[in-house]
Write a protein that holds these residues in place. Sequence first.
Motif, short mmCIF file in Angstrom:
data_model
loop_
_atom_site.label_atom_id
_atom_site.label_comp_id
_atom_site.label_asym_id
_atom_site.label_seq_id
_atom_site.Cartn_x
_atom_site.Cartn_y
_atom_site.Cartn_z
N LEU A 259 0.83 -1.21 0.00
CA LEU A 259 0.00 0.00 0.00
C LEU A 259 0.87 1.26 0.00
O LEU A 259 0.51 2.28 -0.55
CB LEU A 259 -0.90 0.03 1.24
CG LEU A 259 -2.29 -0.57 1.10
CD1 LEU A 259 -3.03 -0.42 2.40
CD2 LEU A 259 -3.06 0.07 -0.03
N PHE A 260 2.02 1.14 0.68
CA PHE A 260 2.89 2.32 0.79
C PHE A 260 4.07 2.16 -0.13
O PHE A 260 4.93 1.32 0.09
CB PHE A 260 3.34 2.48 2.25
CG PHE A 260 2.19 2.72 3.16
CD1 PHE A 260 1.68 4.00 3.32
CD2 PHE A 260 1.59 1.68 3.84
CE1 PHE A 260 0.61 4.21 4.15
CE2 PHE A 260 0.50 1.89 4.66
CZ PHE A 260 0.01 3.16 4.83
N GLU B 152 8.55 6.22 -1.50
CA GLU B 152 8.50 7.47 -2.26
C GLU B 152 9.88 7.88 -2.77
O GLU B 152 10.00 8.48 -3.82
CB GLU B 152 7.92 8.58 -1.38
CG GLU B 152 6.53 8.27 -0.90
CD GLU B 152 5.55 9.35 -1.24
OE1 GLU B 152 5.98 10.51 -1.34
OE2 GLU B 152 4.36 9.05 -1.41
N ILE C 68 -3.11 5.05 -9.94
CA ILE C 68 -3.93 5.15 -8.73
C ILE C 68 -4.33 3.76 -8.26
O ILE C 68 -4.27 3.44 -7.06
CB ILE C 68 -5.19 6.00 -8.98
CG1 ILE C 68 -4.81 7.42 -9.37
CG2 ILE C 68 -6.07 6.02 -7.75
CD1 ILE C 68 -5.99 8.25 -9.77
N SER D 180 1.70 9.22 -8.65
CA SER D 180 2.07 8.20 -7.66
C SER D 180 2.41 8.82 -6.32
O SER D 180 2.41 8.12 -5.31
CB SER D 180 3.21 7.31 -8.16
OG SER D 180 4.32 8.08 -8.49
N SER D 181 2.67 10.14 -6.27
CA SER D 181 2.82 10.70 -4.92
C SER D 181 1.47 11.11 -4.34
O SER D 181 1.37 11.34 -3.14
CB SER D 181 3.80 11.87 -4.92
OG SER D 181 3.71 12.61 -6.08
N TYR E 127 -1.43 9.22 -4.96
CA TYR E 127 -2.45 8.20 -5.22
C TYR E 127 -3.32 7.88 -4.00
O TYR E 127 -4.50 7.61 -4.15
CB TYR E 127 -1.80 6.92 -5.78
CG TYR E 127 -1.10 6.05 -4.78
CD1 TYR E 127 -1.76 4.94 -4.23
CD2 TYR E 127 0.20 6.30 -4.39
CE1 TYR E 127 -1.12 4.13 -3.32
CE2 TYR E 127 0.84 5.49 -3.46
CZ TYR E 127 0.17 4.41 -2.93
OH TYR E 127 0.79 3.62 -2.02
N GLN E 128 -2.74 7.99 -2.78
CA GLN E 128 -3.57 7.66 -1.61
C GLN E 128 -4.68 8.69 -1.42
O GLN E 128 -5.81 8.36 -1.11
CB GLN E 128 -2.69 7.59 -0.37
CG GLN E 128 -1.93 6.28 -0.33
CD GLN E 128 -0.70 6.37 0.52
OE1 GLN E 128 0.00 7.38 0.49
NE2 GLN E 128 -0.44 5.33 1.27
N ARG E 129 -4.32 9.96 -1.65
CA ARG E 129 -5.35 11.01 -1.53
C ARG E 129 -6.38 10.87 -2.67
O ARG E 129 -7.57 10.98 -2.46
CB ARG E 129 -4.68 12.38 -1.61
CG ARG E 129 -4.64 13.08 -0.28
CD ARG E 129 -3.77 14.29 -0.35
NE ARG E 129 -2.35 13.94 -0.30
CZ ARG E 129 -1.38 14.81 -0.41
NH1 ARG E 129 -1.66 16.09 -0.61
NH2 ARG E 129 -0.13 14.44 -0.34
N ARG F 205 -7.39 8.30 -4.15
CA ARG F 205 -8.34 7.20 -3.92
C ARG F 205 -9.49 7.65 -3.03
O ARG F 205 -10.60 7.14 -3.14
CB ARG F 205 -7.63 6.03 -3.26
CG ARG F 205 -6.82 5.20 -4.22
CD ARG F 205 -6.13 4.11 -3.45
NE ARG F 205 -5.31 3.28 -4.31
CZ ARG F 205 -4.54 2.29 -3.85
NH1 ARG F 205 -4.50 2.05 -2.56
NH2 ARG F 205 -3.83 1.58 -4.67
N MET F 206 -9.23 8.61 -2.14
CA MET F 206 -10.26 9.09 -1.22
C MET F 206 -11.18 10.11 -1.88
O MET F 206 -12.28 10.33 -1.41
CB MET F 206 -9.60 9.75 0.01
CG MET F 206 -8.77 8.82 0.85
SD MET F 206 -9.79 7.51 1.52
CE MET F 206 -8.95 6.08 0.87
#
Lengths: 306, 169
Positions: free
Chosen positions: A22-23, A26, B55, B96-97, B99-101, B103-104
């Motif tokens: 998941l992580f 970076e 994503i 890719s920096s 992608y977590q945001r 997804r939300m």
Amino acid sequence: MENLPPGVAGQVTNRDEAIKSLFLEETTTGYKMVGFGILSIVLVVVDHLSDYLDEIRAGLTVIATPVLIAADLPSREANEIREMFSTRGDMRSQIGELRQELILLKAKTEKMAALAAENNRLRGLLGSAAKLQDNVLVAELIGVDPDPEKHEVIIDKGSREGVFVGQPVLDAQGLMGQVISLSHFTSRVLLISDPSHSVPVQVSRSNLRLIAQGTGVTNSLELVHVQDTADIQVGDLLVSSGLGKRFPVGYPVGIVNKIEHDPGRPFAIVTAVPSALLDRSRHVLLVFTEKELARIPEVSSDGDGR
Amino acid sequence: MATVADSPSNGTWVIALTFFVAMILAVMPMPEFAPVVLGYLRPEWVVLVLIYWIIALPQRVGIAVAWSSGLFVDVLLGSLLGQHAVAYVVVAYVASSLYQRLRMFSVWQQSMIVFATIGLNQLINFWIESIAGLTDWNIWYLLTSVMSAFLWPWIFLMLRYLRRRFHVS
């Protein structure tokens, strides 16, 4: 952990891996971006300033050919379906028209052959080199550059058929452009309407030599540095002048459609409509001038001799 | 079950196919009767697909995939080799920096990000072409990112359907 069945233990490690994945790390992404970014910029600079990458591009273009062919399928199919649905009567009348046109063209060619022979005889009398007929190769369009700013098309003949960079391209009506890059099966043609393209032309009525520049609009060419007193009129036919040694002499390029004399400007504003159907022709002709034809056997005989 | 999900090649062909289709759409000729402005309305299909896969599967699709697809697009379009590659690499880095945001976010918020990212892509391409003296600035270039952002929700839903249908992970 020992009490758990093996399946559950597997799930736990899976979940751990899933969480790990998941992580993204970076930092590696950053390094990768910098690395690939610098590599790309080096490629851009090398490609812009030299032709070392032409071989690589030609190789990659062969791999890309299926994409080009697939992208061309819908328009090709549309044409075929249109033909399929045309009625028998339509077809018959079309064949009739084509026959008539063929007879007319044949008659013209007969006359042309006699004229060409006479022309060569007269040139012989004058002591200048004879003009030979140019040889042509028919090619079909398989792609158009999607960027509206660029007037480039892709044709289905490449280095395999002897196409070369700088080769003039015609359609049935007139000059279309020139080949700018090659691969084994395809080549890319820059049209005369591209803003970066210029053709040396002459007015066929007055023999005035000019340069026709592309404007980025398919149905317009601009004639640059035309003096206000120059002998040019609306309706004049422009033919290629053969200066610059790229295009053969005497192919129609366009017809002058507008002349404006602006007292505030040093030159007249003159535009022309290209003779070739730049955005409509699907079949084009690649011209092999006699010089190019002469060069090919010369090179091969040299190779044999050594 | 676990072995299928873990195998790294699971659904690679789906990813490859979506890129292939995007590239076809990117070079598909406009019909002859279409006005010139329509040419600027063509979205950046390949970048849209790239952003989606970054994503969804950041551990599989990243900078390297972005670079190779960019190089391939350069060949297809006859632009300078590496021009689209560098733009795609930057887009991939941004995606890719974030992608977590991303997804939300709701799909329309994602559209805004897509608008900005594709605008950046256009800008990088334009910079390189103008330094090389190949093009002039044209406000119509922005239409591409507007159109791409507008199409994003549908692309997103379609690719998500494909990913779930073929268990691409």
